[in-house]
Every structure is written in C-alpha cells, then in structure tokens.
Write an enzyme that holds these catalytic residues in place. Structure first.
Site, mmCIF file in Angstrom:
data_model
loop_
_atom_site.group_PDB
_atom_site.id
_atom_site.type_symbol
_atom_site.label_atom_id
_atom_site.label_comp_id
_atom_site.label_asym_id
_atom_site.label_seq_id
_atom_site.Cartn_x
_atom_site.Cartn_y
_atom_site.Cartn_z
ATOM 1 C CG ASN A 11 -1.641 1.197 1.550
ATOM 2 O OD1 ASN A 11 -1.608 2.163 0.547
ATOM 3 N ND2 ASN A 11 -2.397 1.337 2.478
ATOM 4 C CE LYS A 13 -0.117 3.452 4.866
ATOM 5 N NZ LYS A 13 0.106 3.233 6.183
ATOM 6 C CG HIS A 96 -5.595 2.216 5.231
ATOM 7 N ND1 HIS A 96 -5.242 3.126 6.398
ATOM 8 C CD2 HIS A 96 -4.511 1.440 5.364
ATOM 9 C CE1 HIS A 96 -4.083 2.909 6.745
ATOM 10 N NE2 HIS A 96 -3.498 1.619 6.237
ATOM 11 C CD GLU A 98 -2.737 5.737 6.742
ATOM 12 O OE1 GLU A 98 -2.412 5.784 5.442
ATOM 13 O OE2 GLU A 98 -1.733 5.088 7.232
ATOM 14 C CD GLU A 168 -3.267 -2.165 7.670
ATOM 15 O OE1 GLU A 168 -2.380 -2.492 7.214
ATOM 16 O OE2 GLU A 168 -4.023 -0.926 7.558
ATOM 17 N N GLY A 174 2.790 2.430 10.739
ATOM 18 C CA GLY A 174 3.550 3.839 10.462
ATOM 19 C C GLY A 174 4.222 3.952 11.930
ATOM 20 C CB SER A 212 5.426 -1.436 11.826
ATOM 21 O OG SER A 212 5.043 -0.253 12.237
HETATM 22 P P1 13P Z 1 3.136 0.497 7.716
HETATM 23 O O1 13P Z 1 3.584 -0.688 7.090
HETATM 24 O O2 13P Z 1 3.715 1.812 7.120
HETATM 25 O O3 13P Z 1 3.183 0.518 9.098
HETATM 26 O O4 13P Z 1 1.537 0.620 7.166
HETATM 27 C C1 13P Z 1 0.777 -0.195 7.076
HETATM 28 C C2 13P Z 1 -0.388 0.277 6.753
HETATM 29 O O5 13P Z 1 -1.346 0.954 6.879
HETATM 30 C C3 13P Z 1 -0.682 -0.659 5.348
HETATM 31 O O6 13P Z 1 -1.939 -0.384 4.760
#
Ligand code: 13P
Length: 252
Positions: A11, A13, A96, A98, A168, A174, A212
């Site tokens: 992903n 982003k 997601h 976010e 997640e 992140g 992560s």
């Molecule tokens: P990270 O791997 O950067 O923690 O992000 C995970 C994520 O949100 C994947 O959709």
C-alpha cells in the site's frame, strides 16, 4: 485468488512519482516469480502507468487504495469500481484506518464500498483494527467484530472467498510498533472464527496482517496461525524491502 499461497500487498499510500514508480516496478517485475501472490496498491493517478508496467508480470496484481460507494454519476472527485476494473485493478483497499480517521468513513460506508467493489468483480481488502485506547480498554475483539459485521451486512449474499480481510492495529501503523505474535494470533483466530460463522467457508478467506511489517519481522509474523499474508505500508516503497517481505511469505 490462489488460496494456497500467502498474499503480500503493498500500500503505497500517497507516495510515488512517474520516474520513481517506473524504477520500482522494473526492479520488482524483474525479480518476480515468487511462491507468494503479490499486489501493489498505487495512488489513482498512477494506476494506468502501473497497469502498463505490470502487464508483463502477471503474478503481480494491481490494486487501488479507495473506491466510491456509488456506481457512477454526479459525484465530483470520486472514482468508481468500474473505472478501477477498467484500468486493470484486481484489488481495492477499503476501510483503511487512515480513511476512517482522517476522512470520517464509518462502518456503513466501508461496507458499501466493499459491495461496490464486489459488484464489478474487484476483490476488496477490508481493513479492520483497534486504536491503542481500545486495546487498553480490552475491547479489541469487539471493535474488530463490529467493523466486520458492518461489512457483512452490506455484502450479504456475495461470496466471501472474494473478500480479503486485513487486521491492522491502528497503533502499529507507521509507528514502528508491531503487534506481538500473540496479539496477532489472538485477533486473527477470532477473525477466522467470525469468517467461518458468517460466511460458512471461512478457510478460503485470506486474513492479512498490517502494521510496521518489515523484512526483519515478516517471517515471524507470517508464521502465526491464520496469518495469510501482509498489507505493507512504508516497506512497500523500497523495492528491496518489499521483495524481502515477499520472499519471507514464499517460504510457507
Ligand atoms: P506501515 O507498514 O507503514 O506500518 O503501514 C501499514 C499500513 O497501513 C498498510 O495499509
């Protein structure tokens, strides 16, 4: 979707550039041919570029990171499931954290987006997960079940082996904090039981872990029962790291 292989999904982003994407995709397609299924979810403007560059590597699927809950019409700025399908997408991420937090998507919206995706044959990757406060309050499994139930209510009657679930934990995204293998195992087992109860054949449902995941911890996370692959954020931006994670997934 090959149910016997682990699935690793990148992903990106809101990251990327035409030049950077081309270099990344060239490196990844050169090394592809893994024993795991792979997908890369890129920002909307780069879908056509990625679709073109991935066409030589059929084992790497293309995905988007969001989709409209509406089919077509006067929805300025929205992108429909049919458009994603047109551009060669197989997957789309919905719900997601976010998007839930920053763009106020509620459980119902997430469910309708999953339904829109399924309606045109896209595989929705439905993300669920608790905040740190919810984990500390001991309500992780309730939160995850509520998020899953909302999707099931909208996709009722549609084949569940066409829905990918992704756990997640919001606090692990992140942040460099990864859930422990015990924490991951507990939630994934609970999601498996939920999938079996709600969809019947829950064994075919892929349940990814995200938060992560890095080359250094991927193998131990993929070894946890009911972890069928990963949803990778930061580490999917570096071809070498993404490939190392895919290699870890191929060992199972
Ligand atoms: P990270 O791997 O950067 O923690 O992000 C995970 C994520 O949100 C994947 O959709």
């Amino acid at each position: 979707m090959d149910v016997s292989k682990k699935l690793v999904v990148g992903n990106w982003k809101m990251n990327g550039s035409l030049a950077g994407n081309a270099a990344f995709l060239e490196e990844v397609t050169k090394s592809a041919g893994f024993g795991c299924a792979m997908a890369i979810c890129v920002p909307f403007p780069y879908l056509a570029q990625a679709s073109h560059l991935l066409s030589s590597a059929s084992e790497i699927a293309l995905g988007a990171q969001n989709v409209s809950e509406f089919d077509e019409g006067a929805y300025t700025g929205e992108v429909s499931a049919r458009m994603l399908s047109d551009l060669g997408c197989s997957y789309v991420i919905v719900g997601h954290s976010e998007r839930r937090t920053l763009f106020r998507e509620d459980d119902g919206t997430v469910g309708r987006k999953a339904r829109a995706a399924l309606g045109v044959g896209l595989l929705p990757i439905v993300c669920v997960g608790e905040t740190l406060a919810q984990r500390n309050d001991g309500v992780t499994l309730e939160v995850v079940t509520r998020q899953l139930d909302a999707v099931a209510a909208e996709v009722d009657g549609l084949a569940v082996d066409r829905v990918v679930l992704a756990y997640e934990p919001v606090w692990a995204i992140g942040s460099g904090l990864t859930a422990t293998t015990e924490q991951v195992g507990e939630v994934h087992a609970s999601i498996r039981v939920w999938a079996q109860r709600v969809f019947g054949g829950g064994v075919a449902t892929k349940i990814l872990y995200g938060g992560s995941v890095k080359p250094g911890n991927a193998a131990e996370l993929f070894a946890v029962p009911n972890v069928d692959g990963g949803l990778i954020g930061g580490a999917s931006l570096v071809a070498r790291d993404f490939l190392a994670i895919c290699r870890a997934a191929a060992d199972y």
